[in-house]
Design a protein around this motif. Structure first.
Motif: not given
Length: 525
Positions: A76-77, A79-80, A91, A94, A97, A99-101, A103-104
């Motif tokens: 996930h990270e 992909r972010v 933000q 982002l 997405m 995987s946003g939460k 991955g961020f």
């Protein structure tokens, strides 16, 4: 039996090794599902000593569904990080997405990105490094290839915490060659036929060993319903306590025996059509013991035997109405009346041949009554019918269990004592008694037991001492008391077999498989 080609392929693999081989490795070499290999092993074992197989258990790491996705598409990270352009990304975009939460958060922890909260267009995310190494994906790909041993325990536990890995227990077989090992499958004969004996071919045949441990085919037979199993246990308890079973084969009863003989007034709510099933054909009963009927009428309308009665106009038309009995106490009334007639018949016979004609005749009768009355203990278990609203705990017909004891001088203490003895045999030792009202018993008590599962007191029965207004018109001696108690058969059966809805126990919705599978009833006495 498994496919012959698969069996021979397994045997050829086994032939090439010196010791043995794991069934998981066989499945991998042949490119088939492990369960097929397990079936092949069991088929070969059934052929005799072709192979030996020992079951073993081992643990291994497997990717979860999310883990397989990351092994294919990246973490996930990662992909972010790859989604952020050089000029940064707002933000809020982002976070939209997939995987946003997650991955961020991980990318921030890895210091791959930074958040500029003071940006003029709102919070914006920027890259802080040019390139990254997706170690999470690399580790998962190692596990996917069966190389989980290259990872440290700490790394595996981190991936497990993220629900990307799971540790599973795998059961497999360690397969070795048997004493009759061969790479070809020879069918074993299961029967010795007359033709084999006549031709002598049986000498060349291989016969399957007879399994003396095998279970025979279950014989088709009937099965007792759970209600009947519990009924048998209750009946046995009564017989152990010296009770005699009453005949209860008359479901149709007259209102006289069902209500009037029990000193239940004709205007009582229980005698309404919304509580009782009345019979339309034949609607009326005509045969009653007339002298007894007159005494019942008198005690209802005028009183007697120390009672003032109910002071109403008692009508024979109400007493004649036929109905489906609402309780088995109607049977108890018939039996007690019959008992009284046996005592009276014997007394009258003695009086006819007696030479005494003095004023002490009353005393004589009392002495003879006391000498000839024999204490009795009766019980019954049978169906009764009430016009109930059907729900999870009520039906229009159910079974009533009833016990009756008649003797001189019985008191409430005797009733409590016999109730303790009776319920102890059922495995119920914690009892409480609560005063209650019944038209034909005084005093009356509800019986409560402490339910260990529910952690509260629940009602298990009703009891009381029959009123003199009921007993004396029958002709029983004045000193005789009758104690009685009753409970339903369905409630203890539902508790015993864990049934919550009575319609699953009785009626057209009953699952016949439940009847077949229900164990025998053993009450914890």
């Amino acid at each position: 039996m498994a496919d012959t080609g698969l069996l021979e392929a397994l045997l050829r693999l086994l032939e090439k090794v010196d010791g043995g081989i794991d069934s998981q490795d066989v499945a991998a070499d042949l490119g088939v599902d492990h369960q097929l290999i397990v079936g092949a092993v069991k088929s070969l074992q059934a052929l005799g000593e072709v192979i030996s197989a020992e079951q073993k258990s081992s643990k291994r790491w497997e990717l979860t569904g999310e883990g397989r996705e990351i092994a294919e598409q990246g973490s996930h990270e990662a992909r972010v990080f790859n989604a952020i352009p050089d000029e940064g990304l707002p933000q809020n975009e982002l976070m939209k997405m997939p995987s946003g939460k997650v991955g961020f958060s991980k990318a921030m922890s890895n210091k791959w990105i930074r958040l500029d909260k003071a940006h003029e267009g709102g919070p914006r995310v920027f890259k802080t490094v040019e390139t990254i190494e997706d170690t999470v994906r690399d580790k998962l790909q190692l596990v996917q290839k069966g190389l989980s041993a290259k990872l440290e325990d700490k790394e595996k536990n981190e991936l497990k915490k993220r629900k990307l890995l799971s540790e599973v227990t795998v059961k497999s077989y360690w397969i070795t060659k048997g004493s009759s090992f061969s790479t070809t499958i020879t069918k074993q004969e299961t029967e010795l036929t007359p033709e084999m004996i006549a031709s002598g071919s049986w000498k060349e045949k291989k016969f399957k060993p007879y399994n003396f441990e095998a279970m025979g085919v279950a014989a088709d037979c009937g099965h007792l319903h759970p209600l009947m199993k519990v009924r048998t246990q209750f009946r046995q308890i009564f017989l152990e306590m010296g009770f005699t079973e009453m005949p209860t084969n008359n479901f149709i009863e007259s209102s006289f025996w069902n209500f009037d003989s029990l000193f239940q007034p004709q205007q009582h709510p229980a005698r309404d059509q919304h509580d009782t099933f009345f019979i339309s054909d034949p609607a009326l009963a005509h045969e009653f013991p007339q002298d007894y009927l007159e005494r019942v009428k008198q005690v209802h309308s005028e009183g007697g035997y120390g009672s003032q009665g109910y002071k109403y106009d008692w009508k024979i038309e109400e007493a004649q109405k036929n109905l489906l009995r609402t309780h088995t106490t109607a049977v108890s009334a018939r039996m007690l009346y019959k008992l009284a007639q046996q005592v009276n018949t014997h007394t009258h016979r003695l009086m006819l041949v007696s030479p005494l004609f003095s004023s002490d005749l009353t005393l004589l009768c009392g002495i003879i009554f006391q000498e000839k009355f024999t204490p009795v203990k009766y019980f019954s278990i049978d169906r009764v019918f009430r016009n109930e609203t059907l729900d999870a705990t009520h039906l229009a017909e159910f079974h009533q269990i009833e016990g009756v004891v008649a003797d001189y001088g019985l008191t409430l203490g005797n009733l409590m004592g016999i109730l303790h003895q009776f319920f102890t045999k059922l495995g119920i030792t914690k009892l409480r008694f609560k005063p209650a009202y019944n038209p034909y018993t005084e005093p009356s008590m509800e019986v409560f037991s402490y339910h260990e599962g529910l952690k509260k007191w629940v009602e298990v029965g009703n009891s009381g001492v029959f009123r003199p207004e009921m007993l004396l018109p029958m002709g029983l001696p004045e000193g005789v008391s009758v104690i009685a108690w009753g409970l339903s058969l369905e409630r203890p059966t539902m508790i015993k077999y864990g049934i919550n809805n009575i319609r699953e126990l009785v009626g057209h919705k009953v699952n016949l498989q439940m009847v077949y599978d229900s164990p025998i009833c053993r009450l914890d006495s």
